[in-house]
Design an enzyme around this catalytic site. Sequence first.
Site, PDB file in Angstrom:
ATOM      1  N   LYS A  33       0.830  -1.195   0.000  1.00 32.05           N
ATOM      2  CA  LYS A  33       0.000   0.000   0.000  1.00 32.05           C
ATOM      3  C   LYS A  33       0.875   1.261   0.000  1.00 32.05           C
ATOM      4  O   LYS A  33       0.653   2.196  -0.777  1.00 32.05           O
ATOM      5  CB  LYS A  33      -0.886  -0.027   1.247  1.00 32.05           C
ATOM      6  CG  LYS A  33      -2.027   0.940   1.194  1.00 32.05           C
ATOM      7  CD  LYS A  33      -2.889   0.793   2.443  1.00 32.05           C
ATOM      8  CE  LYS A  33      -3.688  -0.512   2.450  1.00 32.05           C
ATOM      9  NZ  LYS A  33      -3.984  -1.014   3.789  1.00 32.05           N
ATOM     10  N   ARG A 104      -3.145   2.815   8.984  1.00 27.99           N
ATOM     11  CA  ARG A 104      -3.399   1.485   8.416  1.00 27.99           C
ATOM     12  C   ARG A 104      -2.124   0.667   8.386  1.00 27.99           C
ATOM     13  O   ARG A 104      -1.042   1.217   8.224  1.00 27.99           O
ATOM     14  CB  ARG A 104      -3.892   1.601   6.964  1.00 27.99           C
ATOM     15  CG  ARG A 104      -5.229   2.258   6.778  1.00 27.99           C
ATOM     16  CD  ARG A 104      -5.529   2.325   5.286  1.00 27.99           C
ATOM     17  NE  ARG A 104      -6.922   2.642   5.025  1.00 27.99           N
ATOM     18  CZ  ARG A 104      -7.356   3.868   4.749  1.00 27.99           C
ATOM     19  NH1 ARG A 104      -6.508   4.876   4.698  1.00 27.99           N
ATOM     20  NH2 ARG A 104      -8.636   4.084   4.507  1.00 27.99           N
ATOM     21  N   GLY A 113      -7.522  -8.659   6.637  1.00 24.05           N
ATOM     22  CA  GLY A 113      -7.994  -8.891   7.996  1.00 24.05           C
ATOM     23  C   GLY A 113      -6.902  -8.905   9.043  1.00 24.05           C
ATOM     24  O   GLY A 113      -7.155  -9.228  10.198  1.00 24.05           O
ATOM     25  N   MET A 115      -5.076  -6.316  10.259  1.00 24.17           N
ATOM     26  CA  MET A 115      -5.429  -5.276  11.216  1.00 24.17           C
ATOM     27  C   MET A 115      -6.448  -4.339  10.602  1.00 24.17           C
ATOM     28  O   MET A 115      -6.338  -3.977   9.442  1.00 24.17           O
ATOM     29  CB  MET A 115      -4.220  -4.472  11.642  1.00 24.17           C
ATOM     30  CG  MET A 115      -4.530  -3.686  12.908  1.00 24.17           C
ATOM     31  SD  MET A 115      -3.354  -2.419  13.300  1.00 24.17           S
ATOM     32  CE  MET A 115      -4.228  -0.981  12.753  1.00 24.17           C
ATOM     33  N   ARG A 377      -6.652   1.216  -9.223  1.00 28.33           N
ATOM     34  CA  ARG A 377      -6.304  -0.201  -9.412  1.00 28.33           C
ATOM     35  C   ARG A 377      -6.753  -0.614 -10.801  1.00 28.33           C
ATOM     36  O   ARG A 377      -7.592   0.068 -11.419  1.00 28.33           O
ATOM     37  CB  ARG A 377      -6.967  -1.072  -8.357  1.00 28.33           C
ATOM     38  CG  ARG A 377      -8.453  -0.911  -8.332  1.00 28.33           C
ATOM     39  CD  ARG A 377      -9.067  -1.607  -7.141  1.00 28.33           C
ATOM     40  NE  ARG A 377     -10.417  -1.094  -6.949  1.00 28.33           N
ATOM     41  CZ  ARG A 377     -11.145  -1.256  -5.877  1.00 28.33           C
ATOM     42  NH1 ARG A 377     -10.677  -1.920  -4.863  1.00 28.33           N
ATOM     43  NH2 ARG A 377     -12.362  -0.765  -5.801  1.00 28.33           N
ATOM     44  N   HIS A 491     -21.423 -36.995 -17.188  1.00 27.88           N
ATOM     45  CA  HIS A 491     -21.820 -37.115 -18.588  1.00 27.88           C
ATOM     46  C   HIS A 491     -22.434 -35.814 -19.085  1.00 27.88           C
ATOM     47  O   HIS A 491     -22.067 -35.269 -20.114  1.00 27.88           O
ATOM     48  CB  HIS A 491     -22.797 -38.285 -18.747  1.00 27.88           C
ATOM     49  CG  HIS A 491     -23.290 -38.448 -20.150  1.00 27.88           C
ATOM     50  ND1 HIS A 491     -24.461 -37.878 -20.589  1.00 27.88           N
ATOM     51  CD2 HIS A 491     -22.743 -39.068 -21.209  1.00 27.88           C
ATOM     52  CE1 HIS A 491     -24.625 -38.158 -21.863  1.00 27.88           C
ATOM     53  NE2 HIS A 491     -23.590 -38.886 -22.269  1.00 27.88           N
ATOM     54  N   SER A 799      -1.770 -39.793 -25.690  1.00 23.45           N
ATOM     55  CA  SER A 799      -2.675 -38.706 -25.335  1.00 23.45           C
ATOM     56  C   SER A 799      -3.130 -38.959 -23.899  1.00 23.45           C
ATOM     57  O   SER A 799      -3.697 -40.013 -23.594  1.00 23.45           O
ATOM     58  CB  SER A 799      -3.867 -38.692 -26.291  1.00 23.45           C
ATOM     59  OG  SER A 799      -4.753 -37.688 -25.873  1.00 23.45           O
ATOM     60  N   CYS A 866      -6.155 -34.985 -23.675  1.00 22.75           N
ATOM     61  CA  CYS A 866      -7.520 -34.836 -24.191  1.00 22.75           C
ATOM     62  C   CYS A 866      -8.557 -34.896 -23.078  1.00 22.75           C
ATOM     63  O   CYS A 866      -9.744 -34.908 -23.322  1.00 22.75           O
ATOM     64  CB  CYS A 866      -7.814 -35.864 -25.280  1.00 22.75           C
ATOM     65  SG  CYS A 866      -7.734 -37.553 -24.692  1.00 22.75           S
ATOM     66  N   TYR A 886       0.457 -30.768 -27.988  1.00 21.01           N
ATOM     67  CA  TYR A 886      -0.853 -30.123 -28.107  1.00 21.01           C
ATOM     68  C   TYR A 886      -1.711 -30.384 -26.873  1.00 21.01           C
ATOM     69  O   TYR A 886      -1.457 -31.321 -26.117  1.00 21.01           O
ATOM     70  CB  TYR A 886      -1.593 -30.597 -29.362  1.00 21.01           C
ATOM     71  CG  TYR A 886      -2.023 -32.048 -29.318  1.00 21.01           C
ATOM     72  CD1 TYR A 886      -3.227 -32.416 -28.716  1.00 21.01           C
ATOM     73  CD2 TYR A 886      -1.236 -33.051 -29.872  1.00 21.01           C
ATOM     74  CE1 TYR A 886      -3.623 -33.736 -28.656  1.00 21.01           C
ATOM     75  CE2 TYR A 886      -1.618 -34.378 -29.824  1.00 21.01           C
ATOM     76  CZ  TYR A 886      -2.810 -34.717 -29.211  1.00 21.01           C
ATOM     77  OH  TYR A 886      -3.202 -36.022 -29.133  1.00 21.01           O
TER      78      TYR A 886
HETATM   79  C1  PEP Z   1     -10.172 -39.129 -20.205  1.00 20.51           C
HETATM   80  O1  PEP Z   1     -10.336 -40.113 -19.506  1.00 20.51           O
HETATM   81  O2  PEP Z   1      -9.504 -38.146 -19.860  1.00 20.51           O
HETATM   82  C2  PEP Z   1     -10.789 -39.060 -21.532  1.00 20.51           C
HETATM   83  C3  PEP Z   1     -10.540 -38.052 -22.347  1.00 20.51           C
HETATM   84  O3  PEP Z   1     -11.665 -40.037 -21.867  1.00 20.51           O
HETATM   85  P1  PEP Z   1     -13.172 -40.129 -21.338  1.00 20.51           P
HETATM   86  O4  PEP Z   1     -13.490 -38.858 -20.678  1.00 20.51           O
HETATM   87  O5  PEP Z   1     -13.990 -40.393 -22.533  1.00 20.51           O
HETATM   88  O6  PEP Z   1     -13.089 -41.297 -20.418  1.00 20.51           O
END
Ligand code: PEP
Length: 910
Positions: A33, A104, A113, A115, A377, A491, A799, A866, A886
């Site tokens: 500050k 302050r 918090g 003081m 800020r 899901h 992956s 993924c 990736y």
């Molecule tokens: C995972 O398990 O990270 C994946 C991409 O496959 P799913 O979510 O279809 O099991």
Amino acid sequence: MMETAQEVKTRVYKFGNKTADGNSTMKNLLGGKGANLAEMGLIGIPVPPGFTITTDVCTEYNQLGQDAVIAMITQEVEDAIENIEQIMGSKFGDKENPLLVSVRSGARVSMPGMMDTVLNLGLNDDVVIGLAEKSGNERFAWDSYRRFIQMYGDVVLGMKPESKEDIDPFEEIMEALKHKRNIELDTEFTIQDLKDLVYDFKEAVKKRTGHNFPTNPWDQLWGAVVAVFNSWNSDRAIYYRKMNGYPGEWGTAVNVQAMVYGNMGLNSGTGVCFTRDAGTGENVFNGEYLINAQGEDVVAGTRTPQQITKLGSLRWAELAKVEEEDRAENYPSLEELMPTIYNELNEYQKKLELHYRDMQDMEFTMQDGKLWILQTRNGKRTGAAMVKIAMDSLKEGLISEKEALLQIEPSKLDELLHPVFDAKALKRANVIAQGLPASPGAATGKIVFFADEADHYKSSILVRIETSPEDLEGMNIAKGILTARGGMTSHAAVVARGMGKCCVSGAGALKIDYKKRTLTVDGVVYQEGDWISLNGSTGNIIEGKVATSEPELSGEFAELMELSDKYATMQVRTNADSPKDAKVAVKFGAQGIGLTRTEHMFFEVDRIKAMREMILADTLKGRKEALNELLPMQREDFEGIFEAMEGLPVTVRLLDPPLHEFVPHQLETQRSLAEDMHISLEAVKIKVAELEEFNPMLGHRGCRLGITYPEITEMQARAIIEAALNLKEKGIEAKPEIMVPLIGTIAEFEHQEAVIRATANKVFEERNDTVEYLVGTMIEIPRAAITANLIAEKADFFSFGTNDLTQMTFGYSRDDAGKFLPTYIEKGILKVDPFEVLDQEGVGQLVQIGTSKGRSVKSKLKVGICGEHGGDPSSVEFCYNTGMNYVSCSPYRVPIARIASAQAAIKAQQ
Ligand code: PEP
Ligand code: MG
């Protein structure tokens, strides 16, 4: 302790009158500050003058004690107070023209918090009369005085409740007076009441501490300074430091600053302003102010705040339907009312934005015609404003390309990618419950409880206890999805995010009765067909219809994405199961598909039947017949996806989920299936029972399916290769990467790879042509990560399936974690949901081990992710630092991941 001339060090740093002894680089010595106040002073911003006693003095205090330290700094503090007096034209402790100050704490990092603040320090029975006269407001003077005694009593004199059952001793006195006077609010106290309170407060202090309340302003000041130093070693400060790993040697600074008041008459006022529009990003200075008011009056909403600029005022009047005559007379802008002050403020806002290189949110006060900036800020802003401000600032030459990219908060881009609620409509909304913000966006529609009824209304919200793959079509039709169970990777959540559809999941307060077709929340019953609205960005469930508006992807958004490509080295792919999703992802800049979940393709009406026949078939022949029916459909799916991806790589995963997810559980469907297959209903029922599993997620799924039924893998491999060949004939390039799910041992992979390659070779022979393809695997079982060097000998790519890897590393069922994760987070056992943000400490280690072991045998091994984490900015940064090629995420998160990837690369360079 004597100091020689050379050793004399500065212990008190002054600021004010557009100068300062310190600057923003001195956070360690002046605290955050103090350093920021000094910086503002240094660049010529009129902050209320004051001084900072350094953090070193705090350390000296802890070593040498109170008397020694006060002696050491008395001269400097007296000089600094005199400096404030000169700038403010008032005097500390003076009866006619009093200077009041605030005190302050301020450590090098903010410690909320630690003081509380002491305001209005310097008041006593004489000074209060001077203040009343000077301000022409007796009530204000006495109210300030009673607040001062209250704050000082609490913070400095330890006037706390005596036990945890007791209430605050000052509150107790106020409550008693309210009771006596038969009033409810503080604002109803008369001036005499306030005077009585001051008297009673002081009596209470004397009774409890045995001393009179200090009347000498200098005693008050030293008391407050010492209290700030002591607060550094309070239990809560020590606990806070321990929690965050901050060392005790840091100490805290003390900031003493002149009080300024916006409620000293018609030549005073207060306001809040922004250097650009925080809602739209437009480069216009804007804000609100009130004459003769304190800061809280602007936000309290009891008076209508006026606009700072004339442009803003005209715009406001149009919206508020205020006639120009009325506006000019009763609600003039600051620009019109006080042009000199306005010009000064306008100059400071420009200066501050230039200095901090970002949009600023400032607070100011005018006391008796003099302007003071209290705070600045970086301003909070909407997603749209964030993009516009970054790109505008770049074009204006205010910031560099890298700064523009780093200014973006990637997850805020979400707001630009989904429909949003109309801000005005949202203000009136009645929120009835809260779930997880599973998939962002806004949805409004009529309640339906069954997926196959989603099309009964033009706009419907599918409300389910939980969703299953069978609901896919209905989920696609509905405007939004609401579930009572399931977490962020349930899901419903995964599928909704993929579709870019608004979803609120795991709202435990919902009681859903499928039979009665009702939804009950807190005793209120909603029927099928009733309107309901979901905010997928906050998890709010709202009663009734709330208007939505389509987001507009402005030109700057596209420019920003282009800029990110200039710096990002790690690619961004998408998880897409249909040509439609693939096209969306390409539009958002996906550089390939990192995961196509083939099972989602089997749930469409014409396919589920063939799939079920395949599962229920007792013989290999029966299975092959059913698979032959599926083959052309799968091939067509892949052709569509390959075509949409225009020659970019496409990772297709073989069938993964437990088979029982596909079997019919309803009697009606079982009966019609039995008829179609010319078998008895009993036989269907037996098969369904056979397929039932105790732990489906750890059961007969993933590559285990392809190993027990190689003909499934054969069919899928054939469909993929044939699709690629068909496109080749049309002159379209396809780059399939076939991915085996849920590998735990190298032998599992070898088995499936052999089936895939044999099938491909067979197709090549039949067609007398070939295409290039890869065979790789998901790493989603801890054993696979640990033995990745063995697997990399054979696999063309890895992956990381971090959804399953998280499930299996923590041992938390993805489908059941919603029951306890909220409690875990609430109790601090977990900081965040590990299914949302990659757990770098644990699961992350497996990702690192898997990557480095894999690359130890194949240095160029292509590695990606993924799992859902591929679209989470902090996880993306982790993937970059792990050296991944990736990340892959749902189409609507592609822009977020692209920015996160660019940011990770820029941060690594710095
Ligand atoms: C995972 O398990 O990270 C994946 C991409 O496959 P799913 O979510 O279809 O099991
Ligand atoms: Mg998985």
